[in-house]
Structures are given as C-alpha cells and as structure tokens.
Motif scaffolding. Structure first.
Motif, PDB file in Angstrom:
ATOM      1  N   GLU A  11       0.830  -1.207   0.000  1.00 15.18           N
ATOM      2  CA  GLU A  11       0.000   0.000   0.000  1.00 15.18           C
ATOM      3  C   GLU A  11       0.867   1.261   0.000  1.00 15.18           C
ATOM      4  N   ILE A  12       1.967   1.259   0.715  1.00 14.16           N
ATOM      5  CA  ILE A  12       2.877   2.413   0.712  1.00 14.16           C
ATOM      6  C   ILE A  12       3.445   2.620  -0.696  1.00 14.16           C
ATOM      7  N   HIS A  13       3.862   1.534  -1.339  1.00 11.00           N
ATOM      8  CA  HIS A  13       4.354   1.632  -2.721  1.00 11.00           C
ATOM      9  C   HIS A  13       3.256   2.174  -3.646  1.00 11.00           C
ATOM     10  N   GLN A  16       2.951   5.912  -3.106  1.00 14.69           N
ATOM     11  CA  GLN A  16       4.057   6.620  -3.747  1.00 14.69           C
ATOM     12  C   GLN A  16       3.838   6.729  -5.258  1.00 14.69           C
ATOM     13  N   PHE A  26       8.285   7.366   4.090  1.00 14.05           N
ATOM     14  CA  PHE A  26       7.017   7.124   4.777  1.00 14.05           C
ATOM     15  C   PHE A  26       7.159   7.552   6.231  1.00 14.05           C
ATOM     16  N   ILE A  42       0.114   9.226   9.379  1.00 11.58           N
ATOM     17  CA  ILE A  42       1.054   8.714   8.383  1.00 11.58           C
ATOM     18  C   ILE A  42       1.043   9.677   7.219  1.00 11.58           C
ATOM     19  N   LEU A  44       3.559  10.835   3.381  1.00 12.14           N
ATOM     20  CA  LEU A  44       4.770  10.735   2.580  1.00 12.14           C
ATOM     21  C   LEU A  44       5.574  12.014   2.797  1.00 12.14           C
ATOM     22  N   ILE A  60      11.453   0.559   1.750  1.00  8.98           N
ATOM     23  CA  ILE A  60      10.754   1.767   2.177  1.00  8.98           C
ATOM     24  C   ILE A  60      11.605   2.453   3.247  1.00  8.98           C
ATOM     25  N   VAL A  62      11.411   4.541   6.325  1.00 12.51           N
ATOM     26  CA  VAL A  62      10.414   4.902   7.327  1.00 12.51           C
ATOM     27  C   VAL A  62      11.029   5.938   8.258  1.00 12.51           C
ATOM     28  N   TYR A  79      -1.986  -3.326   6.755  1.00 14.98           N
ATOM     29  CA  TYR A  79      -2.986  -2.710   5.888  1.00 14.98           C
ATOM     30  C   TYR A  79      -3.954  -3.799   5.481  1.00 14.98           C
ATOM     31  N   PHE A  88      -4.876   1.499   7.130  1.00 15.57           N
ATOM     32  CA  PHE A  88      -3.760   1.012   7.927  1.00 15.57           C
ATOM     33  C   PHE A  88      -4.267   0.644   9.306  1.00 15.57           C
TER      34      PHE A  88
END
Length: 119
Positions: A11-13, A16, A26, A42, A44, A60, A62, A79, A88
């Motif tokens: 989910e973070i990817h 982005q 992140f 949270i 970016l 990632i 962090v 997630y 999340f």
C-alpha cells in the motif's frame, strides 16, 4: 524498530506511485486528540528532518521523529481492506488503552525522560 506487513508495504508503494513520489519516505507519527489521548498519523515526506530516525523496511524509508520514537518503536503496521473500507491498522504494545477504531491510543509512561509528547 517498527514492523510493517507485506500488505502495508504494498500500500505504501501504491501511495508513492499514485502521488507520483516514488522517492518519498514514509513518515509515521502521532498527535494529540482522538477518542484516547493520541492518534496515529502517516504521510509521505520528501525530506528527512534533523531529529528523524530512519529505518529501511523492504525498500521503504520509514521516518520517525526521535521525540516520538519511545512511543512508536515497537509499533506493528498492517494494511487491510474489508467491507468497511481499507486502511492502515496499528498495533502498539506500549499503548495502555486503545480506541475501538484502533487509530487512537494512550500511553502511561515511557522508560526514558528524553521522549517528549507533542504539545
């Protein structure tokens, strides 16, 4: 060190990519408020602050502010998507109480005085 599940990494990817910021970091933090005393945030970030601690987790970067580290250092981030929507999920073993939504928490104390709560 925080733990991030494979689903959260994916989910973070995705975040982005959608925001066209593939090199972003992140940031995990918290603020005052919510059902309990604090709520998780949270985002970016494009830069690293002087007080940030940086962890590399599965590609990632962090970021956790050093002043918040004592409250988040054992955090588990996941997630998931369900009928109520995706999001999340936070599991903080240091939290003494947690709201039913899972995004708000309180902590009685932290071992070191160097950790400061946000004001």
């Amino acid at each position: 060190m925080i733990e991030i599940s494979k689903a959260a990494i994916a989910e973070i990817h995705r975040m982005q990519t959608v925001r066209a910021r593939p090199e972003s970091k992140f940031r995990v933090s918290f603020g005052n408020g919510g059902c309990e005393k604090f709520y998780y945030t949270i985002d970016l970030a494009d830069s690293i602050a002087e007080t940030d601690r940086v962890y590399e987790v599965d590609g990632i970067s962090v970021l956790i502010d050093g002043q918040h580290l004592g409250y988040l250092e054992h955090l588990k981030l996941d997630y998931s998507e369900d009928l109520m929507g995706g999001g999340f999920r936070f599991e903080n073993p240091l939290a003494t109480t947690v709201c039913g939504c899972g995004n708000s928490f309180s902590i009685e104390h932290v071992e070191s005085e160097r950790w400061q709560l946000p004001t």
